[in-house]
Scaffold this motif. Structure first.
Motif, mmCIF file in Angstrom:
data_model
loop_
_atom_site.group_PDB
_atom_site.id
_atom_site.type_symbol
_atom_site.label_atom_id
_atom_site.label_comp_id
_atom_site.label_asym_id
_atom_site.label_seq_id
_atom_site.Cartn_x
_atom_site.Cartn_y
_atom_site.Cartn_z
ATOM 1 N N SER B 224 0.815 -1.222 0.000
ATOM 2 C CA SER B 224 0.000 0.000 0.000
ATOM 3 C C SER B 224 0.840 1.259 0.000
ATOM 4 O O SER B 224 0.735 2.106 0.872
ATOM 5 N N ALA B 225 1.683 1.345 -1.040
ATOM 6 C CA ALA B 225 2.449 2.568 -1.218
ATOM 7 C C ALA B 225 1.723 3.452 -2.226
ATOM 8 O O ALA B 225 1.075 2.954 -3.140
ATOM 9 N N VAL B 226 1.829 4.746 -2.037
ATOM 10 C CA VAL B 226 1.204 5.708 -2.941
ATOM 11 C C VAL B 226 1.859 5.569 -4.299
ATOM 12 O O VAL B 226 3.086 5.456 -4.362
ATOM 13 N N PRO B 227 1.167 5.598 -5.426
ATOM 14 C CA PRO B 227 -0.265 5.820 -5.615
ATOM 15 C C PRO B 227 -1.104 4.524 -5.691
ATOM 16 O O PRO B 227 -2.135 4.534 -6.346
ATOM 17 N N PHE B 228 -0.634 3.499 -5.111
ATOM 18 C CA PHE B 228 -1.393 2.241 -5.193
ATOM 19 C C PHE B 228 -1.987 1.892 -3.829
ATOM 20 O O PHE B 228 -2.159 0.746 -3.465
ATOM 21 N N PHE B 280 10.388 8.213 -5.501
ATOM 22 C CA PHE B 280 9.108 8.900 -5.690
ATOM 23 C C PHE B 280 8.014 8.258 -4.837
ATOM 24 O O PHE B 280 7.269 8.931 -4.120
ATOM 25 N N ILE B 281 7.945 6.936 -4.916
ATOM 26 C CA ILE B 281 6.907 6.242 -4.149
ATOM 27 C C ILE B 281 7.092 6.487 -2.659
ATOM 28 O O ILE B 281 6.136 6.736 -1.921
ATOM 29 N N ALA C 633 -9.152 2.081 -8.856
ATOM 30 C CA ALA C 633 -8.479 1.349 -9.925
ATOM 31 C C ALA C 633 -7.881 2.313 -10.933
ATOM 32 O O ALA C 633 -6.757 2.138 -11.401
ATOM 33 N N PHE C 634 -8.655 3.378 -11.194
ATOM 34 C CA PHE C 634 -8.154 4.357 -12.142
ATOM 35 C C PHE C 634 -6.893 5.031 -11.609
ATOM 36 O O PHE C 634 -5.944 5.279 -12.360
ATOM 37 N N ALA C 635 -6.902 5.294 -10.302
ATOM 38 C CA ALA C 635 -5.717 5.912 -9.698
ATOM 39 C C ALA C 635 -4.507 5.012 -9.881
ATOM 40 O O ALA C 635 -3.401 5.478 -10.177
ATOM 41 N N MET C 636 -4.738 3.718 -9.728
ATOM 42 C CA MET C 636 -3.609 2.802 -9.899
ATOM 43 C C MET C 636 -3.083 2.849 -11.326
ATOM 44 O O MET C 636 -1.870 2.933 -11.560
ATOM 45 N N ALA C 641 0.793 4.469 -15.486
ATOM 46 C CA ALA C 641 1.043 5.228 -16.707
ATOM 47 C C ALA C 641 2.030 6.351 -16.430
ATOM 48 O O ALA C 641 2.955 6.577 -17.219
ATOM 49 N N ALA C 642 1.817 7.030 -15.303
ATOM 50 C CA ALA C 642 2.706 8.153 -14.985
ATOM 51 C C ALA C 642 4.127 7.657 -14.795
ATOM 52 O O ALA C 642 5.083 8.251 -15.313
ATOM 53 N N LEU C 643 4.274 6.559 -14.074
ATOM 54 C CA LEU C 643 5.621 6.058 -13.819
ATOM 55 C C LEU C 643 6.306 5.671 -15.121
ATOM 56 O O LEU C 643 7.475 6.002 -15.340
ATOM 57 N N ILE C 644 5.557 4.987 -15.958
ATOM 58 C CA ILE C 644 6.186 4.547 -17.208
ATOM 59 C C ILE C 644 6.524 5.746 -18.081
ATOM 60 O O ILE C 644 7.613 5.828 -18.662
ATOM 61 N N THR C 645 5.596 6.696 -18.140
ATOM 62 C CA THR C 645 5.861 7.872 -18.955
ATOM 63 C C THR C 645 7.094 8.605 -18.454
ATOM 64 O O THR C 645 8.001 8.940 -19.235
#
Lengths: 202, 493, 652
Positions: B224-228, B280-281, C633-636, C641-645
């Motif tokens: 449960s690390a941000v953004p997950f 970052f996480i 789920a969208f946040a995930m 996407a953000a990380l990969i970008t």
């Protein structure tokens, strides 16, 4: 080769198309049907790879059992499709953009896909020629991959327990046949013998 | 013909024992009366976990591979496994009275916890992407089920469902990443992957890196690390409290162990690529954990954000381990991280034991304000909870402070100053809500007192955890040397 | 013996302190026992200490044995090295003897005086603690230990002045005493630093030994070079001024009368305020080498003597009159020191301790009899009702006024003769100031006596009905002190300042040959010898005329010389002046810093600003948690996407 390639693209294309339809079909029953279609085509892909046992299993288990189960559930529950779709359009632009970006990036990644010699070497664990495909899988599964196999078994066990725990209820007042009780029953418990005088009634 | 040599089962003894014992308890449960079954399974499972700890200790000797290189035990695995098993055992111990009160005291609960623990051990020992995935799934599935164990409660069911669906998404991400890695490297075995990336001068292909990013995302979900992290507060709040106690500790530690192993092992040579992501996480988790908790009124929700923050602090250690150049500093990072996790476990178990005691007239209380005036109605409990809160806030000389000290120190050694500074600032903000609980206990007017008396199990858990937190500063030796050996096992040289 | 004398009061204080806590929970009956126990412990310890001090005095002073006691090392840091040690010379032993005996008497007296108070153990503990610090001060063998005792008595004084902390005025007075003393202490601390800079040591033995070598040394202060010893002595003297309430830093002393009367007697008359005098005498080997510093001491002393005496003439509170008298007498002591007649200063210190304690305790006895009435305008005609106190007050007043053969006569005359004998301008200044002060002293003493004991009673019926002689436990110490006031001067004159003075003081005081004030004093012209007595007697006569024969005259004078009267009544407007110059600007500055600096700027931007920002962020952060599954789920996905970008872009 040409025919194989053609078959591959056919199966693959239909699988993807069916998968898209699964999530976009308006009627859940249709979704399940498209799912079955996707399964069938996946099975075709397995056959192309020479893994006919996996293809059979896929059809038997997923199509025969899982998908049919889905079908039952969907039909019994009468899910309000319209409600589920609410908000779909609202989020479509944003979600679409994110999805598109992700797709482009993955495309970029795949475009850079170069199979180096060593890698292809590691891929090639060709099916032994002298024994049937099914047997080969069995031998591999119970020796080299026994750990994974057992682990998967544990997962399924958990799934089973979970299903029972979350849904099973012992209901009061439900009549059930208890064979043991029936067999154990003695005449004295159920029968009362009364001498009846003729003509006098009980 | 494939090799037919029988695999060496000794390294996997704890796992095998756990699996067999779980099934045995399941059978006993199925074929005996309900109450008896629950009790047998409850105490039996604690004993099983303790025996498993003993087994883990017994098989600990150097680095041993088995099952064709898919399974590994080393000092690192031993360290993490022991922590995980302790956490699971404590969670079961704490659960009894709650389950009884809510009439869900069924034998499946401890059995499922055992199976979850089995999954965690497998995760920690995974030396193959497939093993990793299977362990993770086993663990997750069992946790999904017990999260909704209180099935008559909508909140519990909702928690389980949310956890399940989002967990599935995370698993999807993880699997996708694994296929990418496999596709570009042709293997799932960690050792082979490590060698591959160490040998190739040109660096890994882009596909592998993207795959790693996906894997990080999947694992970040589990810790449960941000953004997950989005599932965490809802699931923590909805799940039965003992389950929350379990969720907050055992899987986090196991997933962290797995995270460490994956990142430093097969992808260790790619650290230049993933370190930024971890940083970052880490920062995002620390900051969100600190800020979002402030507004919470439900103590379980608050603990959710707290654990998000704590995972952020622990990830600092991983970020440090990704600092190439100095193995000593990397080792320090891992070392600090493991110590941090161990202390986190103790603090959290203690705190949840306190939360489980928040009962009034037989009903569970979850609002922070229900603790008002606890110092007057139950001074001992208030004092213990205060110790935990101070420790979480990182106030010296309690253990929590030392944990933070180790990770921040390693970050400074690795010259990740920004990370250390943000960490310190976040812990200042975070101290606010921990201290607020103390304030509520000591300065607010008491309402009715909590129910007493406190059961022996709870007393002993509270006592042990409290003493560990208080006295850690005097006797840090065993933990430090254990963590030292564990971190040394992961890093070459 | 020596060590025991110093530390017994501390033990007594400890016991009483512990009993204080016990007293908090006890019921009425045990509380009585605890009170009794604390009194026994402290008084017993004090008496034992006094006896031990007597033996130590005999041992060290009479038999001339070496008396330095080294307890243990305190600080050892670089060249800064000093121990807890007791200095055994005549000066220390004289002070020790005086302090222990006077303190014992006051302890005993307190049993009676405080008998109705509700926190007796606390009072006794403070009293003993104060005595311990005072002993630490007078027996110290280095400047830092002296400072320890110095601050310790400051603390004890603060605690005792504010003993009745429910009283607003007592709290204010306690704070005032503490703050004003802080000003002096600042000078003292700077003096200690400067001493260390110059001598590289703060131990008395070392600095006294080196003083002559360094007598020409200079020290750079604020860019200018000054005579080093002058700088040091002046700084230290600022400390002495604070503690001994000399002109400028005297304002706390009259207010300190808010404390219980035994405290006034012990601290603000007999012992603590003399610490400054003691300190200058102790450091005579330094002061001797700085004529400038001595001049300053003389001028300040002389000015204080006359200033305080004038103010004392118009005060109506019985304790305030005596307080100003103390202030004035301290002035005498200082100008004695200033003309290098150290022994005369210390002599007056000792005799003054007896008769001033007597006067204070006598005043306390009056107040006690009058049910805590302190205003002399509400007294009068008491001499029939409390004859013993009356007689004792007479003795005290006679001693204070310096009438032969009371103690005060010997010491005061010696001081005045020394001032004359110094032969310097400041010496003459001090002499004439002293003569004036002597006249005023006699005047206000008899004003006090007459207003309190003679004439028509101005008290109300109820109070008058309750007037009673104090119990024995209060009267006995008074009689002891009266004996001292009567005989100490006569008996010890030869040793302190007379023919045995050299052998008596040994090397504890240093007087250079260039400062022959004391020798000259013995060859003063007859008019110099007689003048103080004449001044005293005329003062008495004037007071008798004004208050006994023509009681309307004072009021007429007061209204006739309205301005002068107000000027004196308001203590030369010192308090008002300080209020304007220091207190109010400080308050304004503080208020400004508080409201605009701390409140608006620091709090607003800092804690409050950050806090509200944090709250804001917190609200937004928790608002993210919508509860909708697809949001999560969208946040995930967004995260991935953000990380990969980020990763692809950063990698180029």
């Amino acid at each position: 080769m040409i025919i194989q390639s053609l078959a591959f693209y056919l199966f693959a294309g239909i699988t993807v198309a069916a998968a898209v339809m699964v999530i976009s079909a308006r009627n859940p029953v249709h979704s399940v049907l498209f799912l079955i279609l996707a399964f069938f085509n996946s099975a075709g892909l397995f056959v192309l790879l020479g893994a006919e046992f996996l293809a059979m299993i896929l059809v038997v288990v997923y199509v025969g059992a899982v998908a049919v189960l889905f079908m039952f559930v969907v039909m019994m529950l009468d899910i309000g499709v319209a409600e589920l779709r609410e908000g779909f359009l609202q989020y479509l632009p944003l979600g679409g953009i994110v999805g598109l970006i992700l797709l482009l990036e993955l495309g970029f990644v795949v475009a850079g896909f170069v199979i180096s010699p060593e890698v292809s070497e590691r891929f090639s664990a060709p099916a032994p020629a002298d024994i049937p495909n099914t047997e080969a899988i069995g031998q591999l599964l119970y020796t080299k991959y026994v750990y994974f196999f057992q682990a998967a078994g544990m997962i399924l066990l958990v799934a089973m327990i979970g299903a029972i725990v979350l849904t099973h209820r012992s209901r009061e007042g439900v009549k059930k046949q208890r064979i043991g009780q029936q067999v154990d029953r003695r005449p004295e418990e159920t029968l009362e013998i009364k001498k009846v005088q003729t003509g006098s009634g009980i | 013909m494939p090799e037919t040599a029988f695999p060496n089962l000794i390294p996997a003894l704890p796992e095998i024992f756990l699996a067999v014992a779980a099934m045995l308890l399941l059978m006993i449960g199925v074929f005996s009366r309900e109450e008896l079954a629950a009790r047998t399974a409850g105490y039996g499972s604690v004993i099983v976990l303790i025996v498993a700890i003993v087994f883990v200790g017994l098989v600990a000797e150097g680095r041993v591979l088995t099952f064709g290189g898919a399974f590994v035990t080393d000092p690192f695995a031993v360290f993490v496994k022991v922590m995980t098993l302790i956490a699971a055992a404590a969670a079961i111990l704490m659960s009894r009275s709650y389950l009884e009160d809510h009439k869900i005291n069924r034998f499946e609960f401890p059995v499922l916890v055992l199976l979850a623990a089995l999954g965690m051990l497998m995760m920690v020992s995974a030396n193959d992407l497939i093993a990793l995935y299977l362990g993770l799934e086993l663990q997750s599935l069992a946790l999904y089920v017990i999260a909704s164990f209180q099935r008559d409660s909508t909140r519990s069911a909702e928690a389980g469902l949310k956890y399940f669906v989002l967990g599935a998404v995370a698993s999807g991400l993880l699997l996708y990443g694994m296929t990418l890695v496999y596709g570009f490297s042709g293997t799932t075995n960690f050792d082979v992957l490590e060698k591959l990336f160490a040998d190739s001068n040109a660096g890994a292909p882009v596909g592998v890196i993207v795959g790693v990013v996906f894997i990080i995302a999947g694992l970040a979900f589990k810790i449960s690390a941000v953004p997950f992290h989005m599932w965490t507060p809802d699931v923590y709040e909805g799940a039965p409290t003992p389950v929350t106690a379990l969720l907050a500790v055992a899987p986090k530690i196991a997933a962290m162990g797995l995270f460490i192993r994956v990142m430093t092992g097969p992808f260790g040579d790619l650290s230049g690529q993933w370190q930024q992501i971890i940083i970052f996480i880490s920062i995002a988790s620390m900051v969100l954990g600190a800020f979002a908790a402030i507004n919470q009124k439900n103590i379980k929700r608050l603990m959710a954000y707290s654990s998000i923050g704590h995972m952020g602090y622990a990830l600092i250690g991983l970020a440090v381990a990704g600092q190439t150049g100095s193995p000593a500093v990397q080792s320090d990072g891992l070392h600090g991280m493991l110590v941090y996790l161990a202390i986190y476990m103790v603090m959290n178990l203690g705190t949840f034991a306190c939360i489980l005691l928040m009962k009034k007239d037989g009903r569970m209380m979850e609002d922070i304000n229900d603790l008002a005036g606890l110092s007057k109605t139950n001074p001992a409990l208030a004092a213990v909870l205060t110790i935990f809160m101070f420790s979480m806030a990182g106030i010296p000389p309690l253990a929590g402070f030392l944990g933070k000290l180790y990770v921040f120190q390693s970050a400074i050694q690795a010259e990740l100053f920004g990370l250390a500074i943000i960490g310190v600032l976040a812990s200042v903000v975070g101290a606010f809500y921990y201290l607020r609980i103390v304030k509520v206990m000591y300065f607010d007017q008491p309402e009715d007192g909590l129910d007493g008396p406190i059961s022996f199990e709870m007393k002993s858990i509270l006592g042990v955890m409290g003493v560990v937190i208080l006295l850690f500063i005097f006797l840090p030796g065993p933990l430090l040397s254990g963590a030292e050996a564990a971190s040394a096992a992961l890093l070459p040289g | 013996m020596y060590t025991a004398a110093v530390f017994l009061p501390l033990i007594g204080s400890f016991i009483a302190g512990i009993l204080t806590f016990a007293g908090g929970v006890a019921n009425e009956k045990t509380k009585k026992k605890i009170d009794r126990g604390s009194q026994l412990a402290t008084v017993g310890a004090m008496l034992l200490a006094a006896v031990a001090a007597t033996f130590a005095f005999i041992d060290i002073v009479v038999h001339a044995n070496t008396g330095n006691v080294e307890l243990f090392t305190w600080v050892s840091s670089g060249t800064l090295e000093f121990s807890w040690a007791l200095r055994g010379d005549t000066l220390a032993l004289v002070m020790l003897l005086m302090v222990t005996w006077i303190s014992s008497m006051i302890h005993i007296y307190s049993i009676g005086y405080m008998s109705h108070d509700k926190s007796i153990p606390r009072f006794m503990a403070y009293l003993s603690l104060f005595t311990f610090f005072m002993l630490m001060l007078v027996t110290s063998n280095n400047l830092v230990q002296l400072f320890f005792g110095w601050e310790g008595v400051g603390l004890a004084s603060y605690l005792l002045i504010g003993f009745w902390y429910e009283k607003q005025s007592a709290c204010a007075a306690a704070i005032k005493a503490f703050v004003v003393n802080r000003v002096g202490d600042f000078g003292f601390v700077l003096g200690i630093f400067a001493t260390f800079v110059l001598f590289d040591s703060i131990s008395f033995d070392t600095i006294f030994g080196l003083a002559e070598d360094k007598s020409q040394a200079t020290m750079s202060v604020f860019g200018g070079d000054f005579h080093a010893l002058t700088v040091i002595c002046l700084m230290l003297f600022v400390g002495a001024m604070g503690k001994s309430a000399q002109l400028g830093l005297h304002t706390w002393l009259p207010d300190a009368m808010e404390g219980p009367t035994p405290v006034s007697a012990l601290i603000h008359a007999a012992t603590m305020v003399t610490a400054g005098v003691f300190m200058v005498a102790r450091l005579s080997p330094l002061f001797e080498y700085s004529d400038t510093a001595l001049t300053v001491v003389t001028v300040v002393g002389g000015s204080t003597a006359i200033f305080a005496a004038t103010v004392g003439c118009v005060q109506n509170d019985i304790k305030r009159v005596i307080a100003y008298s103390t202030c004035s007498q301290l002035g005498y002591m200082f100008f004695a020191l200033g003309v290098s007649a150290y022994s005369a200063g210390v002599f007056h210190l000792v005799t003054h301790a007896f008769f001033k304690a007597l006067l204070f305790l006598g005043a306390g006895s009056v107040i006690h009899a009058m049910s805590d009435e302190q205003d002399m305008r509400n007294m009068g005609g008491l001499w029939r009702l409390i004859p013993v106190t009356y007689v004792l007050m007479w003795i005290g007043s006679l001693a204070l006024a310096g009438v032969w053969p009371f103690s005060g006569f010997y010491s005061k005359d010696t001081i005045l003769e020394s001032a004359w004998g110094a032969g310097t301008e400041v010496g003459y200044y001090a002499f004439w100031m002293g003569i004036g002060a002597a006249f005023l002293t006699a005047f206000y003493s008899w004003r006090l006596l007459i207003m309190t004991f003679h004439g028509e009673s101005r008290a109300d019926e109820v109070t008058l009905a309750h007037v009673h002689e104090s119990p024995k436990v209060m009267i006995l110490p008074l009689i002891f002190l009266a004996m001292g006031a009567l005989f100490v001067g006569f008996l010890t004159f030869d040793f302190f300042v007379g023919q045995h003075t050299k052998s008596f003081w040994g090397n504890s005081l240093l007087i250079l040959d260039s400062h022959p004030a004391l020798e000259n004093a013995h060859q003063s012209p007859l008019w110099v010898i007689l003048l103080p007595s004449v001044a005293g007697v005329s003062g008495i006569t004037l007071a008798y005329l004004m208050y006994m024969l023509a009681p309307d005259l004072p009021a007429a004078l007061a209204s006739g010389f309205q301005r002068t009267y107000r000027f004196l009544l308001n203590k030369w407007y010192f308090d008002e002046l300080y209020d304007r110059i220091f207190v109010r600007p400080c308050f304004l500055l503080g208020h400004g810093f508080w409201k605009s600096g701390d409140g608006a700027l620091i709090d607003g931007v800092g804690p409050d600003g950050v806090a509200s920002a944090v709250r804001d962020i917190a609200r937004r952060a928790s608002a993210l948690q919508s509860g909708f599954l697809y949001h999560y789920a969208f946040a995930m996905l967004l995260g991935v996407a953000a990380l990969i970008t980020w990763f692809l872009v950063a990698r180029g």
